[in-house]
Design an enzyme around this catalytic site. Structure first.
Site, mmCIF file in Angstrom:
data_model
loop_
_atom_site.group_PDB
_atom_site.id
_atom_site.type_symbol
_atom_site.label_atom_id
_atom_site.label_comp_id
_atom_site.label_asym_id
_atom_site.label_seq_id
_atom_site.Cartn_x
_atom_site.Cartn_y
_atom_site.Cartn_z
ATOM 1 N N GLY A 1 -2.887 -4.691 -2.404
ATOM 2 C CA GLY A 1 -3.307 -2.958 -1.623
ATOM 3 C C GLY A 1 -2.499 -2.088 -2.852
ATOM 4 C CG ASP A 2 -1.294 1.145 -1.318
ATOM 5 O OD1 ASP A 2 -1.886 1.558 -0.992
ATOM 6 O OD2 ASP A 2 0.031 0.018 -0.705
ATOM 7 C CE LYS B 1 -7.600 -0.351 -3.820
ATOM 8 N NZ LYS B 1 -6.069 -0.445 -3.958
ATOM 9 N N GLY C 1 -5.646 5.130 0.896
ATOM 10 C CA GLY C 1 -4.917 5.833 0.262
ATOM 11 C C GLY C 1 -4.758 6.189 -0.966
ATOM 12 C CG HIS C 2 -8.192 4.925 -3.696
ATOM 13 N ND1 HIS C 2 -8.839 4.317 -3.711
ATOM 14 C CD2 HIS C 2 -7.410 3.635 -3.174
ATOM 15 C CE1 HIS C 2 -9.723 3.350 -3.147
ATOM 16 N NE2 HIS C 2 -8.045 3.181 -2.080
ATOM 17 C CB THR C 3 -2.495 8.615 -5.273
ATOM 18 O OG1 THR C 3 -1.321 7.598 -4.266
ATOM 19 C CG2 THR C 3 -1.385 9.814 -5.869
ATOM 20 N NE ARG D 1 -25.740 -8.136 16.744
ATOM 21 C CZ ARG D 1 -26.047 -9.393 17.866
ATOM 22 N NH1 ARG D 1 -27.839 -9.151 16.743
ATOM 23 N NH2 ARG D 1 -25.955 -10.356 17.716
ATOM 24 C CD GLN E 1 -8.596 -1.285 2.643
ATOM 25 O OE1 GLN E 1 -10.020 -1.224 2.571
ATOM 26 N NE2 GLN E 1 -8.233 -0.014 3.018
ATOM 27 C CB THR F 1 1.438 4.398 6.933
ATOM 28 O OG1 THR F 1 1.260 3.161 6.724
ATOM 29 C CG2 THR F 1 -0.445 3.649 8.042
ATOM 30 N NE ARG G 1 2.433 1.869 -1.058
ATOM 31 C CZ ARG G 1 2.283 2.688 -1.837
ATOM 32 N NH1 ARG G 1 2.372 2.037 -2.939
ATOM 33 N NH2 ARG G 1 1.474 3.115 -1.487
ATOM 34 C CE LYS H 1 3.380 2.097 -9.111
ATOM 35 N NZ LYS H 1 3.273 2.368 -8.239
ATOM 36 C CG ASP I 1 6.155 3.053 -15.549
ATOM 37 O OD1 ASP I 1 4.638 2.519 -14.894
ATOM 38 O OD2 ASP I 1 6.372 3.766 -14.528
ATOM 39 C CB VAL J 1 3.336 3.763 -19.556
ATOM 40 C CG1 VAL J 1 3.056 1.853 -20.564
ATOM 41 C CG2 VAL J 1 2.351 4.801 -20.101
HETATM 42 P P1 GDP Z 1 -4.131 2.472 -4.946
HETATM 43 O O1 GDP Z 1 -4.535 2.508 -2.635
HETATM 44 O O2 GDP Z 1 -4.593 1.242 -5.410
HETATM 45 O O3 GDP Z 1 -5.155 3.801 -5.252
HETATM 46 O O4 GDP Z 1 -2.834 2.853 -5.069
HETATM 47 P P2 GDP Z 1 -1.960 4.008 -3.830
HETATM 48 O O5 GDP Z 1 -2.429 6.090 -4.556
HETATM 49 O O6 GDP Z 1 -1.827 3.900 -2.777
HETATM 50 O O7 GDP Z 1 -0.411 3.909 -4.968
HETATM 51 C C1 GDP Z 1 -0.456 3.872 -6.343
HETATM 52 C C2 GDP Z 1 0.987 4.648 -6.476
HETATM 53 O O8 GDP Z 1 0.965 4.711 -7.890
HETATM 54 C C3 GDP Z 1 0.198 6.124 -6.714
HETATM 55 O O9 GDP Z 1 1.338 7.408 -6.523
HETATM 56 C C4 GDP Z 1 0.034 6.375 -7.867
HETATM 57 O O10 GDP Z 1 0.177 7.612 -8.417
HETATM 58 C C5 GDP Z 1 0.981 5.715 -8.897
HETATM 59 N N1 GDP Z 1 0.572 4.755 -9.948
HETATM 60 C C6 GDP Z 1 -0.686 4.082 -10.772
HETATM 61 N N2 GDP Z 1 -0.213 3.691 -11.668
HETATM 62 C C7 GDP Z 1 1.332 4.135 -12.264
HETATM 63 C C8 GDP Z 1 1.496 3.856 -13.578
HETATM 64 O O11 GDP Z 1 1.285 2.751 -14.090
HETATM 65 N N3 GDP Z 1 2.798 3.900 -13.374
HETATM 66 C C9 GDP Z 1 4.112 4.554 -12.436
HETATM 67 N N4 GDP Z 1 4.584 4.831 -12.438
HETATM 68 N N5 GDP Z 1 2.874 5.149 -11.318
HETATM 69 C C10 GDP Z 1 2.034 4.443 -11.090
HETATM 70 P P1 IMO Z 2 -5.913 1.030 -0.253
HETATM 71 O O1 IMO Z 2 -6.765 1.025 -0.783
HETATM 72 C C1 IMO Z 2 -2.033 -1.718 1.601
HETATM 73 C C2 IMO Z 2 -3.761 -3.227 5.439
HETATM 74 C C3 IMO Z 2 -2.752 -2.754 6.111
HETATM 75 C C4 IMO Z 2 -2.573 -4.183 7.178
HETATM 76 C C5 IMO Z 2 -3.750 -4.692 6.957
HETATM 77 C C6 IMO Z 2 -4.853 -4.386 8.666
HETATM 78 O O2 IMO Z 2 -4.677 1.912 -0.826
HETATM 79 O O3 IMO Z 2 -4.573 0.039 -1.705
HETATM 80 P P2 IMO Z 2 -6.088 -2.239 8.680
HETATM 81 O O4 IMO Z 2 -5.464 -0.390 9.404
HETATM 82 O O5 IMO Z 2 -6.517 -2.119 7.821
HETATM 83 O O6 IMO Z 2 -6.653 -3.018 9.601
HETATM 84 O O7 IMO Z 2 -4.639 -2.538 8.480
HETATM 85 O O8 IMO Z 2 -3.982 -4.346 6.001
HETATM 86 N N1 IMO Z 2 -3.856 -2.134 4.470
HETATM 87 C C7 IMO Z 2 -3.639 -1.842 3.348
HETATM 88 N N2 IMO Z 2 -2.572 -2.096 2.441
HETATM 89 N N3 IMO Z 2 -3.341 -0.898 0.614
HETATM 90 C C8 IMO Z 2 -4.480 -0.084 1.301
HETATM 91 O O9 IMO Z 2 -5.367 0.273 1.546
HETATM 92 C C9 IMO Z 2 -4.639 -1.210 2.977
HETATM 93 N N4 IMO Z 2 -5.040 -1.062 3.934
HETATM 94 C C10 IMO Z 2 -4.855 -1.258 4.848
HETATM 95 O O10 IMO Z 2 -0.689 -1.989 6.017
HETATM 96 O O11 IMO Z 2 -1.552 -4.735 6.638
HETATM 97 MG MG MG Z 3 -2.787 3.034 -1.318
#
Ligand code: GDP
Ligand code: IMO
Ligand code: MG
Length: 443
Positions: A12-13, A16, A40-42, A142, A227, A304, A308, A334, A336, A418
């Site tokens: 995750g994170d 995406k 949480g998508h940024t 259900r 996720q 949250t 990480r 990432k 960079d 980057v």
């Molecule tokens: P997601 O859940 O997969 O959408 O990812 P998150 O948004 O939770 O976390 C990714 C973080 O990395 C965010 O703060 C983005 O702005 C940042 N990010 C994405 N791509 C890059 C990159 O290529 N370089 C850097 N430094 N940050 C990035």
């Molecule tokens: P994005 O879409 C990273 C993790 C939680 C926990 C496990 C179960 O931003 O990549 P839940 O609340 O889903 O029952 O928790 O999954 N988790 C994530 N970790 N990125 C996420 O979403 C996550 N969504 C859930 O931290 O370990």
């Molecule tokens: Mg995320």
């Protein structure tokens, strides 16, 4: 045609949201198909940061159809909060559609998520406590409340009563707690949901047929995973997983399309690895390098705020993700963050408890829990790469690192990140043949 699925290839994170935002420019529809506001998508646009938990990452383009599919679990107050925020920022939210068949996260699901984690004590999974697991459990039993139920008082009340019945014992402590009691009151819950339903009514739709229209017109539909593969309830590191299927195959079920509607699948992976919450993580770093990755990568949860866990990239897990999702291409984000490291380690195989090494992801939980990474070391680079806009701009060591990953995983890399900005994403030459979606002029 065409349908592009973008999924997380690690824990995750991976970034995406950023990749979906970038590709959404070409798309007609952007669809979330699983998970809920645990995501949480940024997205960073012109220096402004947007964080989405439920709304698909295509919403920043006016006029795009942004769909919350049937496979998503929806907390209506969170969704309305996100929509209000977007409206306040002057953004057009008229394209947002929610499946009438999506399930609703109820206050008792959130209470049960808290109580479940409390009961597990120090063995807790580390969920986001957003009620995701209990909501999917009710769906399977259900006993779920669906988005369409919010529009009918009689049905709604009956369904809430039926759902509450088997939970009475577990909810009792919460019903006595003044902070929770009003939220768990049957009358209050019903009224709140009816109000939410009324406010959301114009967005509620038969979303599958909207996606079919896009696909049948030959326009691009983007399926945005939440996720990631290693958190998949069937294929991830169970029980330290989420309660849905974030793998690419789930896009069909969670959106209501067929497998032939999917033309390409991309997996997003960081140039290193992170995990938030508990569970096995064979390449985790507990030293200063791990701290450095956390600091440089700002590795704190979007949902949250938890720090990480950080480690080296894990090619055993990545190869598994490539096969499981049938990835056509990888997006490495990432890169960079690795700048300034003298050497970079890449996990190419695992060493088990018996000291034997293996290259394939173990299916047995006990084997995985004891597995540790075996590494190859590659030279790092010191040049700032955040201004690089083509592959040729990257230092040779960074290009060698990417080539090593693509070769050892056996999947081409289509884009490289980057920096967080949408302009800081490089289309690779090597990935040119991997995707039909690369614009002819380099973006
Ligand atoms: P997601 O859940 O997969 O959408 O990812 P998150 O948004 O939770 O976390 C990714 C973080 O990395 C965010 O703060 C983005 O702005 C940042 N990010 C994405 N791509 C890059 C990159 O290529 N370089 C850097 N430094 N940050 C990035
Ligand atoms: P994005 O879409 C990273 C993790 C939680 C926990 C496990 C179960 O931003 O990549 P839940 O609340 O889903 O029952 O928790 O999954 N988790 C994530 N970790 N990125 C996420 O979403 C996550 N969504 C859930 O931290 O370990
Ligand atoms: Mg995320």
């Amino acid at each position: 045609m065409p349908g592009l699925v973008i999924v997380g290839a690690q824990w995750g994170d991976e970034g995406k949201g950023k990749v979906v935002d970038l590709m959404a420019e070409q798309a007609d529809a952007v669809v979330r198909f699983q998970g809920g506001n645990n995501a949480g998508h940024t997205i960073v646009r012109d220096g402004e940061e947007f964080k989405f938990h439920l709304v698909p990452s295509g919403i920043l383009y006016p006029g795009k159809t942004c769909i919350i599919g049937n496979g998503v679990v929806v907390d209506p107050s969170v969704l309305l909060g996100e929509l209000d925020g977007l409206s306040r920022a002057g953004l057009d939210i008229s394209g947002l559609k929610v499946s009438a068949n999506a399930h609703v996260i109820m206050p008792y699901h959130i209470a049960l998520d808290h109580s479940g984690e409390a009961r597990l004590g120090k063995n807790e999974i580390g969920t986001t406590k957003r009620g995701i697991g209990p909501c999917y459990a009710d769906k399977a039993a259900r006993l779920g409340i669906r988005v369409q139920d919010m529009l009918d008082e009689k049905i709604l009340k009956k369904k809430i009563m039926a759902a509450l019945e088997p939970k009475q014992l577990m909810l009792r402590p919460y019903e006595r707690d003044p902070a929770w009691a009003p939220r768990l009151d049957l009358q209050q819950m019903t009224e709140d949901l009816l109000t939410f339903g009324h406010r959301l009514e114009k967005h509620i739709a038969d979303t599958s047929s909207l996606i079919w229209k896009t696909l049948d017109a030959g326009k691009l539909a983007l399926f945005e995973g939440a996720q990631a593969t290693m958190l998949d309830i069937d294929h991830g590191t169970y029980p330290f997983v989420t309660s849905s299927n974030p793998v690419s195959g789930a896009a069909t079920i969670g959106a209501g399309v067929g497998i032939h509607d999917i033309d390409e699948v991309w997996g997003v992976a960081k140039a290193y690895a992170t995990r938030v919450g508990a569970g096995p993580f064979p390449t985790e770093l507990f030293d200063a390098t791990g701290d450095l990755l956390r600091e440089n990568g700002h590795e704190f949860g979007t949902t949250t705020g938890r720090p990480r866990r950080c480690g080296w990239i894990d090619l055993v897990a990545l190869r598994y993700a490539c096969r499981l999702n049938t990835l056509d291409a990888l997006v490495i984000t990432k890169l960079d963050v690795l700048t300034g490291l003298d050497t970079i380690k890449v996990c190419t195989e695992y060493r088990g408890a018996d000291d034997a090494t293996f290259e394939t992801f173990p299916y047995h939980q006990s084997v995985l829990h004891r597995a540790r990474g075996v590494y190859e070391e590659l030279p790092g680079w010191s040049e700032d790469i955040t201004g690089c806009r083509t592959e040729a701009d990257l230092p040779q060591a960074a290009r060698d690192y990417l080539a090593f990953l693509a070769e050892r995983v056996g999947t081409p890399i289509v884009q490289v990140g980057v920096g967080p900005g949408r302009e800081q994403q490089i289309w690779t030459e090597s990935g040119q043949t991997a995707s039909k979606l690369r614009p002819t002029a380099n973006a």
